[in-house]
Motif scaffolding. Structure first.
Motif, mmCIF file in Angstrom:
data_model
loop_
_atom_site.group_PDB
_atom_site.id
_atom_site.type_symbol
_atom_site.label_atom_id
_atom_site.label_comp_id
_atom_site.label_asym_id
_atom_site.label_seq_id
_atom_site.Cartn_x
_atom_site.Cartn_y
_atom_site.Cartn_z
ATOM 1 N N LEU A 101 0.840 -1.208 0.000
ATOM 2 C CA LEU A 101 0.000 0.000 0.000
ATOM 3 C C LEU A 101 0.873 1.256 0.000
ATOM 4 O O LEU A 101 0.586 2.236 -0.702
ATOM 5 C CB LEU A 101 -0.930 0.001 1.219
ATOM 6 N N ASN A 102 1.962 1.186 0.768
ATOM 7 C CA ASN A 102 2.874 2.331 0.822
ATOM 8 C C ASN A 102 3.522 2.571 -0.534
ATOM 9 O O ASN A 102 3.672 3.710 -0.983
ATOM 10 C CB ASN A 102 3.952 2.083 1.893
ATOM 11 N N PHE A 103 3.899 1.447 -1.196
ATOM 12 C CA PHE A 103 4.498 1.553 -2.533
ATOM 13 C C PHE A 103 3.503 2.199 -3.503
ATOM 14 O O PHE A 103 3.875 3.087 -4.288
ATOM 15 C CB PHE A 103 4.897 0.171 -3.057
ATOM 16 N N MET A 104 2.241 1.776 -3.436
ATOM 17 C CA MET A 104 1.229 2.310 -4.360
ATOM 18 C C MET A 104 1.025 3.809 -4.128
ATOM 19 O O MET A 104 0.919 4.586 -5.075
ATOM 20 C CB MET A 104 -0.086 1.535 -4.202
ATOM 21 N N LYS A 105 0.987 4.199 -2.869
ATOM 22 C CA LYS A 105 0.814 5.614 -2.559
ATOM 23 C C LYS A 105 2.004 6.419 -3.112
ATOM 24 O O LYS A 105 1.827 7.476 -3.717
ATOM 25 C CB LYS A 105 0.714 5.812 -1.038
ATOM 26 N N TRP A 106 3.214 5.856 -2.910
ATOM 27 C CA TRP A 106 4.431 6.517 -3.413
ATOM 28 C C TRP A 106 4.400 6.599 -4.935
ATOM 29 O O TRP A 106 4.684 7.645 -5.518
ATOM 30 C CB TRP A 106 5.646 5.711 -2.932
ATOM 31 N N PHE A 107 4.038 5.492 -5.590
ATOM 32 C CA PHE A 107 4.095 5.398 -7.048
ATOM 33 C C PHE A 107 3.125 6.376 -7.717
ATOM 34 O O PHE A 107 3.389 6.848 -8.821
ATOM 35 C CB PHE A 107 3.766 3.960 -7.474
ATOM 36 N N GLU A 108 2.010 6.655 -7.062
ATOM 37 C CA GLU A 108 0.998 7.513 -7.683
ATOM 38 C C GLU A 108 1.239 9.001 -7.416
ATOM 39 O O GLU A 108 0.450 9.831 -7.846
ATOM 40 C CB GLU A 108 -0.408 7.108 -7.201
ATOM 41 N N ARG A 109 2.326 9.338 -6.717
ATOM 42 C CA ARG A 109 2.659 10.744 -6.500
ATOM 43 C C ARG A 109 2.997 11.422 -7.830
ATOM 44 O O ARG A 109 3.580 10.773 -8.723
ATOM 45 C CB ARG A 109 3.868 10.837 -5.562
ATOM 46 N N ALA A 110 2.700 12.726 -7.972
ATOM 47 C CA ALA A 110 2.922 13.419 -9.243
ATOM 48 C C ALA A 110 4.384 13.365 -9.673
ATOM 49 O O ALA A 110 4.679 13.069 -10.839
ATOM 50 C CB ALA A 110 2.455 14.865 -9.101
ATOM 51 N N ASP A 111 5.311 13.633 -8.727
ATOM 52 C CA ASP A 111 6.727 13.647 -9.117
ATOM 53 C C ASP A 111 7.214 12.256 -9.531
ATOM 54 O O ASP A 111 8.004 12.113 -10.469
ATOM 55 C CB ASP A 111 7.576 14.213 -7.961
ATOM 56 N N ILE A 112 6.720 11.225 -8.854
ATOM 57 C CA ILE A 112 7.156 9.854 -9.186
ATOM 58 C C ILE A 112 6.577 9.425 -10.532
ATOM 59 O O ILE A 112 7.259 8.766 -11.333
ATOM 60 C CB ILE A 112 6.736 8.875 -8.062
ATOM 61 N N GLN A 113 5.333 9.815 -10.805
ATOM 62 C CA GLN A 113 4.720 9.473 -12.099
ATOM 63 C C GLN A 113 5.519 10.096 -13.248
ATOM 64 O O GLN A 113 5.687 9.472 -14.294
ATOM 65 C CB GLN A 113 3.275 9.964 -12.137
ATOM 66 N N LYS A 114 6.022 11.307 -13.051
ATOM 67 C CA LYS A 114 6.826 11.949 -14.099
ATOM 68 C C LYS A 114 8.171 11.234 -14.266
ATOM 69 O O LYS A 114 8.659 11.042 -15.374
ATOM 70 C CB LYS A 114 7.048 13.433 -13.770
ATOM 71 N N LYS A 115 8.751 10.810 -13.116
ATOM 72 C CA LYS A 115 10.019 10.068 -13.195
ATOM 73 C C LYS A 115 9.800 8.718 -13.893
ATOM 74 O O LYS A 115 10.650 8.256 -14.651
ATOM 75 C CB LYS A 115 10.576 9.838 -11.784
ATOM 76 N N TRP A 116 8.668 8.085 -13.576
ATOM 77 C CA TRP A 116 8.330 6.798 -14.201
ATOM 78 C C TRP A 116 8.165 6.992 -15.710
ATOM 79 O O TRP A 116 8.622 6.164 -16.514
ATOM 80 C CB TRP A 116 7.055 6.250 -13.556
ATOM 81 N N ALA A 117 7.555 8.094 -16.108
ATOM 82 C CA ALA A 117 7.389 8.395 -17.535
ATOM 83 C C ALA A 117 8.753 8.573 -18.205
ATOM 84 O O ALA A 117 8.991 8.050 -19.294
ATOM 85 C CB ALA A 117 6.559 9.662 -17.700
ATOM 86 N N ALA A 118 9.661 9.273 -17.512
ATOM 87 C CA ALA A 118 11.000 9.489 -18.085
ATOM 88 C C ALA A 118 11.779 8.183 -18.174
ATOM 89 O O ALA A 118 12.634 8.017 -19.058
ATOM 90 C CB ALA A 118 11.768 10.504 -17.229
ATOM 91 N N ALA A 119 11.458 7.229 -17.280
ATOM 92 C CA ALA A 119 12.168 5.944 -17.274
ATOM 93 C C ALA A 119 11.597 4.954 -18.291
ATOM 94 O O ALA A 119 12.052 3.819 -18.373
ATOM 95 C CB ALA A 119 12.111 5.338 -15.864
ATOM 96 N N GLY A 120 10.597 5.376 -19.044
ATOM 97 C CA GLY A 120 10.035 4.480 -20.069
ATOM 98 C C GLY A 120 8.643 3.985 -19.748
ATOM 99 O O GLY A 120 8.037 3.256 -20.543
ATOM 100 N N GLY A 121 8.113 4.366 -18.593
ATOM 101 C CA GLY A 121 6.762 3.941 -18.233
ATOM 102 C C GLY A 121 5.697 4.813 -18.888
ATOM 103 O O GLY A 121 6.000 5.891 -19.410
ATOM 104 N N VAL A 122 4.467 4.317 -18.865
ATOM 105 C CA VAL A 122 3.352 5.114 -19.402
ATOM 106 C C VAL A 122 2.422 5.428 -18.236
ATOM 107 O O VAL A 122 1.779 4.541 -17.685
ATOM 108 C CB VAL A 122 2.584 4.344 -20.501
ATOM 109 N N PRO A 123 2.375 6.694 -17.792
ATOM 110 C CA PRO A 123 1.610 7.049 -16.584
ATOM 111 C C PRO A 123 0.113 7.200 -16.874
ATOM 112 O O PRO A 123 -0.309 7.185 -18.031
ATOM 113 C CB PRO A 123 2.211 8.389 -16.189
#
Lengths: 475, 316
Positions: free
Chosen positions: A369-391
């Protein structure tokens, strides 16, 4: 003196062995029968609204996904970024072959014991997992911890809500069982050097451009798309054409498929797919899926191809391509565009959400649950997008981090309002298998297109109506 | 002068019991108890891993139980069996399996026996040849399936490349109804012909040489010797090999899964592959159990009939 052995009666140790064996069998049977009661609950258990206290001991948070580039990207990204906040946590993304993805997860659910904490489910698998009580109901957790307004409501609904979101609108009162991990849809990949810079705008135009390209360039096929009968390959292809030509997969309110899927629009879509598109594909491409389509594009063997955006990154790798020795040279030849429209502009919804296994330990559920909360943060979603993910957050979808990360990312952002999913019902695995095998049969000449479509509608209706049937379920 | 040791005993084991027990051995542990103690681990393993699952599957086959839906299993008696036996879908898979078993086993028997016959006539290098021919049998079916899938690929496969260099057109080996089933039969034959060859070779080397010597004195032709000496003596052994192969082929799953996924459509779906789909796509555990039990019953009944024929052949 030797005594004759009595016939028909065992010696005392022999009887003891037989009695012990029988007792063991009875005990095991009773134990196994007793174990069934565990599964009597038919709804998902609830996750706490607030995240419980996290452990300070070393912990491994395990995911399960199928083997493709985003799975490896997620493991690398999460271990690099999440560890900054939770140094004691290690992320492990276990992968299985795509064809085993559903089975690998649901056989563990059936055993009520999982070696993963976060199953990454296809959006259509949610119904099966929820009705069987395999994943946590995170509605209260989302209310407390996630800014739902930051998301495109359809994506939030598609990757987490059950019952399914209809007409692309999220039901505010429905429960949530997951959060978006990776958005996806099909992109049209076209050869700019063969058909020009401007991509075809309508489906009919696309077919005629592909036909001309195939005629003008011997050895290069006009089209390349998914046709295999494994996973959801051929089914997604038909559903896409069905949507574009104005067809419907079912009437979800009346649960009616027969007469809806195979109506005039459905028949036209099947005719276009089998009689107009299939002749433009390479010979023997009837078992192609993601990798084979990518290989055809990378080797310069297709004028126009369709593939999932999340699986298209490899096309720009010069080591895997014959189209150029640099990424720029490849991009001079390859273009990426949203799918052409025809009677509608619908595109298939791909991608997956994160869920929490109901059989994971409380400590790991809290970490998940903590990971999910962290992952859905705006800054993390942008980092995930830069790493090749699709937010899936709106701000991340429009961010330069995402739009500049790949030439196909703009395609995804433009496609989001046009998405349509399949049936998100517990019977999904059987429905998609029926559609896959029949579309594959039609594409490979084993069935006439009309017969295949009628068989899909009839068999799928049989599955939806089989609730009251007692024996022979699954045949 | 010491007492003479007994020359014979009714029970060989009793000779040992005349000697004093080894230090540390319990006086209460008889030979029989010792035997039970030794076989019980294997027996328990057999009960837990084979007998219990079989009995459990038999029980589930009479219920509507689903492994994922949970809840209690309701008895529906023979409804699963009736549904399976009357299902057109099952009949289709049974026909595919029958064609596959007949095609593959016939081809393997003819080729296996022919290779064994040729090897048996060689005096030099027989061991090396036999070992080389056995290599395919030692490979995992998944590995075999994967590399044949690459070789049979219509666009990039080596088979079509070879056909192209001979001026022949491309063949869609795995995506057309007829060629897909033929491809499965060919790949299975490639892997399992050595098994028939091995058993046939054992039979051929066991044929007494004096029979051939007598036949050559009578100036019997090669064909006459083969028809009246070789074949009748090797035939019973060959039939046992055919039995083993037929049972294996009846259960075919792995090659189908890797090579065709049952396609195009469901045209190469065998019974085992269909059971897998019933069991794991919708998790209809009760139906899948009944399906599996019926397949076991078919194998048992056909094997019994076959063994009776073999015994009759032996008596004749």
């Amino acid at each position: 003196m030797r005594y004759p052995k009595r016939i028909g009666r065992l010696s005392v140790p022999g009887r003891k062995v037989q009695l012990a064996t029988a007792a063991m069998l009875v005990a095991t049977t009773v134990a196994a029968c007793g174990g069934q009661d565990d599964g009597a609950k038919a709804s998902a258990p609830k996750a706490p609204a607030t995240i419980p206290e996290l452990t300070k001991d070393p912990l491994t948070l395990s995911f399960i996904w199928f083997d493709w580039p985003p799975a490896h990207a997620l493991e690398a990204f999460a271990n690099a970024e999440y560890k900054k906040e939770r140094p004691n946590a290690t992320i492990k993304v276990n992968t299985v072959p795509n064809a085993n993805w559903h089975d690998a997860i649901f056989t563990q659910f059936a055993a009520h014991k999982t070696d993963f904490d976060i199953p990454i489910l296809d959006s259509q698998h949610i119904g099966e997992a929820v009705t069987n009580g395999n994943i946590l109901d995170i509605t209260d957790f989302v209310k407390t911890n996630i800014d739902v307004k930051a998301y495109n409501p359809y994506l939030l609904a598609a990757y987490g809500q059950f019952p399914q979101a209809e007409t692309g609108k999220r039901d505010e009162n429905a429960s949530l069982y997951g959060l978006p991990l990776l958005g996806d849809t099909w992109t049209m990949i076209y050869r700019k050097d063969l058909i020009g810079d401007k991509p075809p705008q309508t489906w009919d135009q696309m077919i005629s451009v592909a036909e001309k390209c195939q005629t003008d360039h011997p050895g290069v096929s006009g089209l390349a798309f998914h046709q295999a009968n494994g996973s959801d390959a051929a089914a997604v292809t038909y559903n896409t054409v069905n949507g574009v030509y104005g067809g419907n997969l079912w009437d979800s309110k009346t649960r009616k498929i027969d007469g809806v899927l195979n109506d005039t629009a459905g028949q036209e879509a099947m005719d276009v797919l089998v009689n107009k598109m299939k002749p433009l594909t390479a010979k023997g491409s009837g078992n192609w899926f993601i990798d084979e389509v990518n290989a055809a594009v990378a080797q310069g063997k297709a004028c126009i191809a369709f593939n999932w955006i999340a699986a298209s990154g490899g096309l720009l790798d010069p080591k895997q391509s014959t189209l150029g020795t640099t990424r720029e040279q490849i991009l001079d030849k390859l273009g990426f565009a949203t799918l052409p429209s025809q009677k509608t502009n619908l595109v298939p919804l791909g991608g997956m959400g994160m869920h929490v296994s109901a059989y994971s330990s409380k400590t790991n559920q809290a970490e998940a649950l903590n990971f999910m909360k962290w992952f859905e943060r705006a800054d993390i979603q942008k980092k995930w997008a830069a790493a090749g993910g699709v937010p899936s957050r709106k701000d991340a979808l429009e961010s330069p981090e995402f739009l500049n990360a790949g030439p196909f990312n703009q395609v995804y952002t433009d496609s989001v309002p046009r998405m349509r999913d399949m049936w998100n019902v517990p019977e999904y695995a059987r429905l998609v298998d029926i559609e896959n095998t029949n579309v594959n049969a039609a594409l490979n000449g084993a069935k006439k297109p009309k017969d295949a479509l009628d068989d899909i509608a009839k068999e799928q209706q049989g599955v939806l109506d089989s609730g009251s049937r007692k024996g022979g379920g699954g045949l | 002068m010491s007492d003479p040791a007994p020359l014979t005993t009714d029970h060989p084991g009793q000779a040992a019991s005349a000697t004093p027990p080894a230090p540390g051995r319990s006086r209460r542990l008889s030979d029989r108890g010792l035997a039970v103690a030794f076989i019980s681990p294997a027996l328990l393993l057999l009960l837990a891993m084979s007998v219990f699952p079989l009995l459990w599957a038999l029980y589930l086959s009479f219920t509507d139980y689903s492994a994922t839906r949970g809840g209690p299993a309701h008895f529906i008696w023979f409804e699963n069996y009736t549904a399976i036996l009357t299902s057109a879908q099952v009949h289709l898979r049974a026909l595919t399996t029958l064609i596959y078993v007949f095609g593959a086993v016939t081809l393997q028997t003819v080729l296996g026996f022919a290779i064994a016959y040729l090897i048996s006539r060689r005096t030099h290098g027989r061991g090396l040849l036999t070992t080389l021919f056995l290599v395919p049998m030692m490979l995992s079916p998944v590995v075999v399936g994967l590399f044949w899938r690459f070789m049979l690929d219509a666009q990039f496969g080596v088979i079509n490349s070879m056909l192209g260099s001979l001026g022949l057109g491309q063949v869609e080996w795995l995506t057309r109804q007829r060629t897909a089933l033929i491809s499965l039969i060919v790949v299975d034959t490639w892997q399992w012909t050595p098994f028939i060859m091995l058993i046939a070779l054992a039979g051929l080397t066991a044929v007494p040489k004096y029979l051939y010597e007598a036949a050559s004195i009578d100036r019997a032709s090669e064909w006459f010797r083969f028809r009246t000496i070789t074949l009748p003596l090797v035939w019973p052994l060959l039939l046992i090999a055919v039995l083993f192969r037929a049972i294996e082929a009846f259960r075919l799953f792995d090659l189908v899964y890797i090579l065709t996924s049952g396609g195009p459509g469901v045209s190469t779906e065998t019974l085992s592959f269909h059971v897998y789909k019933v069991a794991f796509l919708g998790f209809n555990t009760g139906t899948a159990s009944a399906y599996g039990i019926l397949m076991v019953l078919i194998v048992i009944v056909l094997t019994q009939l076959y063994l009776r024929y073999l015994n009759k052949l032996k008596e004749d």
